[in-house]
Design an enzyme around this catalytic site. Structure first.
Site, mmCIF file in Angstrom:
data_model
loop_
_atom_site.group_PDB
_atom_site.id
_atom_site.type_symbol
_atom_site.label_atom_id
_atom_site.label_comp_id
_atom_site.label_asym_id
_atom_site.label_seq_id
_atom_site.Cartn_x
_atom_site.Cartn_y
_atom_site.Cartn_z
ATOM 1 N N LYS A 170 58.961 70.143 9.360
ATOM 2 C CA LYS A 170 59.637 68.902 9.757
ATOM 3 C C LYS A 170 61.151 69.083 9.746
ATOM 4 O O LYS A 170 61.851 68.743 10.675
ATOM 5 C CB LYS A 170 59.259 67.746 8.804
ATOM 6 C CG LYS A 170 57.918 67.155 8.992
ATOM 7 C CD LYS A 170 57.747 66.276 10.202
ATOM 8 C CE LYS A 170 57.308 66.906 11.471
ATOM 9 N NZ LYS A 170 56.172 67.757 11.530
ATOM 10 N N LYS A 224 56.505 67.981 23.157
ATOM 11 C CA LYS A 224 55.543 67.235 22.338
ATOM 12 C C LYS A 224 54.184 67.927 22.347
ATOM 13 O O LYS A 224 53.473 67.909 21.363
ATOM 14 C CB LYS A 224 55.387 65.803 22.849
ATOM 15 C CG LYS A 224 54.413 64.962 22.033
ATOM 16 C CD LYS A 224 54.787 64.908 20.562
ATOM 17 C CE LYS A 224 53.790 64.154 19.718
ATOM 18 N NZ LYS A 224 54.075 64.304 18.265
ATOM 19 N N GLU A 263 54.442 71.815 5.541
ATOM 20 C CA GLU A 263 54.691 70.764 6.546
ATOM 21 C C GLU A 263 56.105 70.215 6.396
ATOM 22 O O GLU A 263 56.804 70.004 7.390
ATOM 23 C CB GLU A 263 53.652 69.660 6.414
ATOM 24 C CG GLU A 263 53.879 68.445 7.301
ATOM 25 C CD GLU A 263 53.987 68.774 8.795
ATOM 26 O OE1 GLU A 263 53.627 69.897 9.205
ATOM 27 O OE2 GLU A 263 54.481 67.913 9.533
ATOM 28 N N TRP A 301 59.729 71.291 32.074
ATOM 29 C CA TRP A 301 60.037 72.068 30.857
ATOM 30 C C TRP A 301 59.845 73.516 31.276
ATOM 31 O O TRP A 301 58.720 73.945 31.519
ATOM 32 C CB TRP A 301 59.076 71.669 29.739
ATOM 33 C CG TRP A 301 59.394 72.245 28.406
ATOM 34 C CD1 TRP A 301 60.496 71.988 27.636
ATOM 35 C CD2 TRP A 301 58.618 73.192 27.668
ATOM 36 N NE1 TRP A 301 60.441 72.704 26.468
ATOM 37 C CE2 TRP A 301 59.302 73.443 26.463
ATOM 38 C CE3 TRP A 301 57.419 73.833 27.897
ATOM 39 C CZ2 TRP A 301 58.820 74.317 25.497
ATOM 40 C CZ3 TRP A 301 56.928 74.704 26.935
ATOM 41 C CH2 TRP A 301 57.630 74.946 25.768
ATOM 42 N N ASN A 343 52.226 70.497 36.632
ATOM 43 C CA ASN A 343 52.306 70.754 35.196
ATOM 44 C C ASN A 343 51.289 71.849 34.912
ATOM 45 O O ASN A 343 50.114 71.709 35.255
ATOM 46 C CB ASN A 343 51.959 69.474 34.415
ATOM 47 C CG ASN A 343 52.020 69.697 32.909
ATOM 48 O OD1 ASN A 343 52.636 70.669 32.450
ATOM 49 N ND2 ASN A 343 51.376 68.828 32.147
ATOM 50 N N GLY A 344 51.736 72.962 34.325
ATOM 51 C CA GLY A 344 50.826 74.073 34.028
ATOM 52 C C GLY A 344 51.482 75.387 34.415
ATOM 53 O O GLY A 344 52.677 75.451 34.662
ATOM 54 N N CYS A 398 55.423 69.482 31.075
ATOM 55 C CA CYS A 398 56.081 68.724 32.137
ATOM 56 C C CYS A 398 55.484 67.325 32.233
ATOM 57 O O CYS A 398 54.397 67.054 31.729
ATOM 58 C CB CYS A 398 55.884 69.448 33.461
ATOM 59 S SG CYS A 398 56.460 71.156 33.401
ATOM 60 N N HIS A 426 58.120 87.142 -6.896
ATOM 61 C CA HIS A 426 57.691 88.374 -6.212
ATOM 62 C C HIS A 426 58.578 88.697 -5.019
ATOM 63 O O HIS A 426 58.185 89.443 -4.135
ATOM 64 C CB HIS A 426 56.226 88.233 -5.778
ATOM 65 C CG HIS A 426 55.289 88.057 -6.930
ATOM 66 N ND1 HIS A 426 54.929 89.085 -7.760
ATOM 67 C CD2 HIS A 426 54.706 86.938 -7.428
ATOM 68 C CE1 HIS A 426 54.129 88.634 -8.710
ATOM 69 N NE2 HIS A 426 53.977 87.329 -8.528
ATOM 70 N N GLU A 444 62.500 71.709 12.460
ATOM 71 C CA GLU A 444 62.331 71.416 13.888
ATOM 72 C C GLU A 444 63.226 70.273 14.366
ATOM 73 O O GLU A 444 63.483 70.166 15.566
ATOM 74 C CB GLU A 444 60.873 71.134 14.232
ATOM 75 C CG GLU A 444 60.293 69.844 13.726
ATOM 76 C CD GLU A 444 58.870 69.641 14.264
ATOM 77 O OE1 GLU A 444 58.577 70.029 15.401
ATOM 78 O OE2 GLU A 444 58.051 69.094 13.511
ATOM 79 N N ARG A 469 58.331 64.131 25.822
ATOM 80 C CA ARG A 469 57.600 65.407 25.909
ATOM 81 C C ARG A 469 58.535 66.599 25.955
ATOM 82 O O ARG A 469 58.106 67.746 25.853
ATOM 83 C CB ARG A 469 56.716 65.399 27.162
ATOM 84 C CG ARG A 469 55.659 64.325 27.155
ATOM 85 C CD ARG A 469 55.304 63.910 28.558
ATOM 86 N NE ARG A 469 54.546 64.899 29.262
ATOM 87 C CZ ARG A 469 53.216 64.863 29.391
ATOM 88 N NH1 ARG A 469 52.556 63.897 28.823
ATOM 89 N NH2 ARG A 469 52.577 65.782 30.063
HETATM 90 C C1 AGP Z 1 54.835 69.222 14.837
HETATM 91 O O1 AGP Z 1 55.887 68.404 14.348
HETATM 92 C C2 AGP Z 1 55.215 69.963 16.090
HETATM 93 N N1 AGP Z 1 55.625 69.080 17.096
HETATM 94 C C3 AGP Z 1 54.152 70.955 16.522
HETATM 95 O O2 AGP Z 1 54.012 71.895 15.496
HETATM 96 C C4 AGP Z 1 52.752 70.365 16.815
HETATM 97 O O3 AGP Z 1 52.154 69.935 15.612
HETATM 98 C C5 AGP Z 1 51.882 71.478 17.418
HETATM 99 O O4 AGP Z 1 52.466 71.877 18.633
HETATM 100 C C6 AGP Z 1 50.428 71.056 17.655
HETATM 101 O O5 AGP Z 1 50.391 69.990 18.583
HETATM 102 P P1 AGP Z 1 48.981 69.226 18.794
HETATM 103 O O6 AGP Z 1 48.619 68.610 17.483
HETATM 104 O O7 AGP Z 1 49.249 68.228 19.867
HETATM 105 O O8 AGP Z 1 47.983 70.270 19.207
#
Ligand code: AGP
Length: 613
Positions: free
Chosen positions: A492, A608, A488, A74, A100-101, A2, A511, A495, A27
């Site tokens: 990308k 984020k 990675e 969120w 937030n939390g 949030c 396999h 997501e 975020r």
């Molecule tokens: C990566 O593109 C994602 N947004 C997500 O996997 C992110 O890397 C992960 O949540 C870790 O976030 P942080 O590096 O802020 O801990």
């Protein structure tokens, strides 16, 4: 995660609150709200939907107050809806809270409050907070100056879980009280104005003089005063920091999306992260952490712990640490590490990677490790973030604010910094690794210019993005560090384009996964290790022979006749190849998502920083 923004000062609060929420949109959120004090009463507007809708609501013009709080939600407890949006008021409408939390014991508290005569109008955990504050305020018979402070303090003592809160009271219409535990909160000051935010970019337009709150802090804020208290409600002093990056650096500039801007910022981010650590003819400069030879000599295992992209950065540097330090390295997903009872003691070293420094699983994993006697190093991109407060040592990537949900420049900066750390460890241990250390140092310094070569040649990537944007399944394969990069690249793509994607070790295809290959399936291969060139190209020929269309990302001499789509990247030390091989694949993911017309910077369901479990 949030977003919180608050203001008390001489200007109308609502434009500042709305502008701050707009800066926090990256975020990820599903609803937004604002509360001010108008003519002695709390006035609240909140809706499911975007901040713009809040900004354009007919009631916004009724907000003339110079004090207020606002929030982007969120959803964790309770679906996205106006009733569940923040701010939340107590049932007597004396207090308003944004949070937030997660309050883990909210059901118990809700039952207590219902028995005390309180009623609730939302499904959220947050709503117990304003009602608790009202309860404690109502039973406090003292009329001292700190009745509001005391009521908030008593309420947060009852809370289990995580919180960053900002509270308004109709009883003290010139005061905002904030408190934090495990969720970030900052206060900005600017003469006779005070700004509150869950993240610095929200208020950088107004001030760069920032107090970063610690767990347990409670602060009484008026236009002209800040009073800091610790968790025992003792007054304390705190120092502010001057934030050096400006609001501009957290704007999009000439780019259509933050993600594209941040992909193009990678040469600078890597150069800034290297900074002055590489000193010609000298050992690397890591004077910001003081790790001794005697301590390192006793380390039997290094755990690298993180989530998502940060975890992938860890996978990339595992072989580097092992080669340079001769210490075994395990890379772990934080949400697994914290529950699998790993073998931890004073002879293990935990390195936690977190761009935001607020990822709940990673912070919890670090705390667990400390509790079991291990020293901890945090690698973060956010100065003063929660994880940096918990770790024994902190090293910062200097990638600048990363706004897009999909992490790019933080990832390549993390690999850069961790490679330097591995070099530093080898130098501290006086290990005979001079040749590879010198080679890595020289090649690290060349990365920004080599990255620029890729960034200046994107047409082939754009064309391939057009070819595959309607696919439903796309696979990335590689061997060794090329597989680390494939992991990675796959994250990308999935997501931000919502296309199902997977990554496989090339040698594993036969396999099982090769059963998925049929006519026109897309397979993207990464080949940067000359030793594995023949094996990797034969794996790709296997999928082509079953009808797959392929793209190869490589800096080796791959047979152009056999592979129709080859994207060449500059040669580099194999240990550093993921820093370059990922760039065309970040761009590929970006252009596929753009072709699909998706919200590249704020993909569905994602935030984020995942500050909840
Ligand atoms: C990566 O593109 C994602 N947004 C997500 O996997 C992110 O890397 C992960 O949540 C870790 O976030 P942080 O590096 O802020 O801990």
């Amino acid at each position: 995660m949030c977003g919180i923004v608050g203001y008390v000062g001489k200007k109308k609060a609502s434009p500042i609150l709305i502008n701050g929420l707009l800066k926090l949109e990256y975020r990820g959120y599903d609803s937004a709200g604002i509360a001010t004090i108008e003519n002695g009463n709390i006035f609240c507007i909140k809706n499911k939907g975007r901040v713009k809708e809040l900004q354009n609501s007919k009631d916004i013009d009724k907000l003339n107050s110079t004090i207020g709080i606002s929030h982007t939600r969120w959803a964790t407890h309770g679906k996205p809806s106006s009733a569940n949006a923040h701010p939340h008021l107590d049932c007597h409408k004396n207090f308003a809270v944004v949070h937030n939390g997660i309050i883990e014991n909210y059901i118990e508290l809700k039952n207590f409050l219902i028995n005390a005569g309180y009623s609730f109008s939302s499904e959220t955990d947050t709503e117990v907070i304003p009602n608790l504050i009202d309860y404690y305020y109502s039973i406090d018979k003292e009329s001292g100056p700190d009745k509001f402070v005391n009521a908030v303090h008593k309420a947060i003592l009852d809370l289990k879980g995580s919180y960053a809160i900002a509270v308004l009271s109709k009883y003290e219409p010139d005061t905002i009280i904030v408190a934090r535990k495990d969720s970030p909160l900052v206060i900005g000051i600017n003469n006779d104005e005070k700004f509150i935010a869950s993240d610095i970019p929200a208020i950088l337009d107004y001030t760069n003089n920032i107090f970063i709150l610690d767990d347990g802090d409670l602060v009484k804020i008026t236009q002209n005063n800040l009073t800091f208290y610790n968790k025992n409600l003792e007054k304390i002093d705190k120092k502010s920091k001057i934030i050096t990056w400006d609001a501009k650096s957290s704007d999009k500039g000439n780019f259509e999306h933050y993600m594209l801007k941040e992909i193009y910022e990678q040469p600078t981010a890597i150069r800034e992260t290297i900074g002055t650590r590489i000193v010609p003819n000298k050992k690397c400069d890591f004077s910001d952490i003081n790790i001794s030879k005697s301590y390192l000599s006793e380390i039997s295992r290094i755990y690298i712990v993180a989530c998502g992209t940060a975890m992938h950065a860890g996978v990339c540097v595992k072989p580097i640490f092992e080669k340079l330090t001769n210490i075994p390295v395990e890379v772990d997903i934080a949400s697994e590490f914290r529950y699998r009872e790993p073998l931890i003691d004073s002879h293990t070293l935990i390195i936690c990677i977190s761009q935001s420094g607020e990822t709940a699983d990673t912070i919890a994993a670090l705390k667990n490790a400390k509790a079991n006697g291990s020293k901890t190093i945090a690698i973060s991109n956010v100065i003063g973030s929660s994880i940096t407060r918990e770790a024994d040592y902190t090293l910062y990537t200097h990638a600048g604010p990363e706004i897009a949900v999909a992490s790019t420049k933080a990832y390549t900066s993390q690999i850069t910094l961790l490679t330097l750390l591995a070099i530093h460890f080898a130098e501290v241990l006086d290990l005979p690794k001079t040749e590879i250390i010198d080679s890595l140092k020289n090649e690290l310094l060349e990365i920004p210019s080599k990255a620029n070569i890729i960034l200046e040649n994107v047409d082939a990537i754009k064309d391939f993005a057009k070819k595959i944007c309607k696919e439903t399944d796309i696979f990335f394969i590689g061997r060794g560090l090329d597989y680390a990069a494939a992991m990675e690249a796959s994250l990308k793509l999935k997501e931000i384009s919502y296309i199902h994607s997977d990554s496989y070790q090339s040698g594993e295809l036969k396999h099982g996964p090769i059963a998925l290959i049929e006519e026109d399936v897309t397979v993207i291969g990464i080949i940067t290790d000359r030793r594995l060139l023949d094996k990797s190209t034969s794996n790709l020929q296997e999928v082509i022979s079953r009808g797959a269309k392929t793209l190869i990302i490589t800096n080796q001499d791959v047979d152009k006749k056999a592979f129709p789509y080859i994207y060449n990247i500059p040669k580099i030390h194999p240990f550093l190849s993921p820093i370059l091989s990922i760039i065309p694949l970040q761009l590929l993911a970006y252009y596929v998502a753009k072709e699909k017309g998706l919200d590249v910077d704020k993909p569905r369901n994602l935030a984020k920083s995942v500050t909840v479990e």
